[in-house]
Design a protein around this motif. Sequence first.
Motif, short mmCIF file in Angstrom:
data_model
loop_
_atom_site.label_atom_id
_atom_site.label_comp_id
_atom_site.label_asym_id
_atom_site.label_seq_id
_atom_site.Cartn_x
_atom_site.Cartn_y
_atom_site.Cartn_z
N LEU A 38 1.02 -1.22 0.26
CA LEU A 38 0.39 -0.23 -0.02
C LEU A 38 1.07 1.11 0.23
N ALA A 39 1.78 1.10 0.68
CA ALA A 39 3.10 2.48 0.64
C ALA A 39 3.15 2.80 -1.01
N GLY A 40 3.11 1.67 -1.66
CA GLY A 40 3.98 1.82 -2.81
C GLY A 40 5.27 0.89 -2.86
N ASP A 41 5.51 0.50 -1.95
CA ASP A 41 6.85 -1.11 -1.59
C ASP A 41 6.44 -1.88 -1.76
N ASP A 42 6.68 -2.94 -3.35
CA ASP A 42 6.66 -4.27 -2.76
C ASP A 42 7.87 -5.47 -3.30
N VAL A 43 7.49 -5.13 -1.20
CA VAL A 43 9.01 -5.79 -1.21
C VAL A 43 8.64 -7.39 -0.82
N VAL A 44 9.52 -8.12 -2.24
CA VAL A 44 8.92 -9.99 -1.61
C VAL A 44 10.29 -10.04 -1.25
N LEU A 45 9.90 -11.39 -0.55
CA LEU A 45 11.14 -12.22 0.10
C LEU A 45 11.21 -13.55 -0.95
N ASP A 46 12.75 -13.98 -1.32
CA ASP A 46 12.05 -14.87 -1.59
C ASP A 46 12.13 -16.54 -0.37
N ASP A 47 11.96 -17.70 -1.36
CA ASP A 47 11.77 -18.73 0.08
C ASP A 47 12.88 -18.76 1.33
N ILE A 48 14.14 -18.28 0.51
CA ILE A 48 15.57 -18.64 1.57
C ILE A 48 15.61 -17.62 2.04
N GLU A 49 14.63 -16.19 1.74
CA GLU A 49 14.95 -15.28 2.82
C GLU A 49 14.01 -16.09 3.59
N GLN A 50 12.84 -15.78 3.39
CA GLN A 50 11.94 -16.43 4.34
C GLN A 50 12.42 -17.73 5.32
N THR A 51 12.99 -18.67 4.46
CA THR A 51 13.48 -19.70 5.62
C THR A 51 15.01 -18.77 6.51
N LEU A 52 15.64 -17.85 6.00
CA LEU A 52 16.28 -16.78 7.73
C LEU A 52 15.26 -16.33 8.73
N ARG A 57 12.85 -16.40 14.07
CA ARG A 57 12.05 -16.27 14.62
C ARG A 57 11.87 -17.25 15.70
N ALA A 58 12.54 -18.90 15.63
CA ALA A 58 12.97 -20.28 16.05
C ALA A 58 13.93 -19.63 17.66
N GLY A 59 15.00 -18.68 17.49
CA GLY A 59 16.32 -18.46 17.92
C GLY A 59 17.13 -19.31 17.33
N HIS A 60 17.59 -19.62 16.33
CA HIS A 60 18.40 -20.86 15.65
C HIS A 60 19.70 -19.07 14.92
N LEU A 61 19.31 -18.19 15.20
CA LEU A 61 19.61 -16.89 14.28
C LEU A 61 19.66 -15.56 15.16
N SER A 62 20.92 -15.15 15.25
CA SER A 62 20.81 -13.70 16.22
C SER A 62 20.21 -12.35 14.83
N GLU A 65 23.22 -11.90 12.51
CA GLU A 65 23.36 -13.36 12.02
C GLU A 65 23.08 -13.32 10.72
N LEU A 66 21.17 -13.14 10.89
CA LEU A 66 20.39 -13.06 9.86
C LEU A 66 20.77 -12.12 8.82
N VAL A 67 20.94 -10.70 9.06
CA VAL A 67 21.42 -9.84 8.00
C VAL A 67 22.70 -9.82 7.93
N ARG A 68 23.80 -10.46 7.78
CA ARG A 68 24.56 -11.57 7.05
C ARG A 68 24.79 -12.10 6.68
N LEU A 69 23.64 -13.61 6.70
CA LEU A 69 23.79 -14.15 5.89
C LEU A 69 22.99 -13.80 4.19
N GLN A 70 21.46 -12.96 4.87
CA GLN A 70 20.98 -12.36 4.11
C GLN A 70 21.81 -11.65 2.75
N ALA A 71 23.07 -10.68 3.80
CA ALA A 71 23.23 -9.65 2.70
C ALA A 71 24.36 -10.91 1.13
N ARG A 72 25.11 -11.59 2.26
CA ARG A 72 26.00 -12.61 1.59
C ARG A 72 24.69 -13.09 0.68
N TYR A 73 23.62 -13.64 0.49
CA TYR A 73 22.37 -14.07 -0.11
C TYR A 73 22.62 -13.88 -1.23
#
Length: 79
Positions: A38-52, A57-62, A65-73
């Motif tokens: 609605l804000a005009g920013d259609d952000v779509v995360l792929d399956d890998i990013e959603q898995t991150l 959320r499950a407490g397996h990544l800080s 760590e999430l941000v670093r892995l997503q940037a690397r991906y």
Amino acid sequence: MSGQRNATADLIADLAQRHRVQLTATESDVLARHISRLAGDDVVLDDIEQTLMSLQRAGHLSRRELVRLQARYLRESRP
């Protein structure tokens, strides 16, 4: 999981499998998607990013760590 595969994507998939974390979208995810759209920013995360997100959320990544892995991906996913 769909989308382009690379070494980091494989690492993330392995982490999810090892910790038995499945790709899940929460009600907050759905709300955030609608607000972004609605804000005009259609952000779509792929399956890998959603898995991150699920791993974090499950407490397996800080958050860091999430941000670093997503940037690397994302870096590895560039054409």
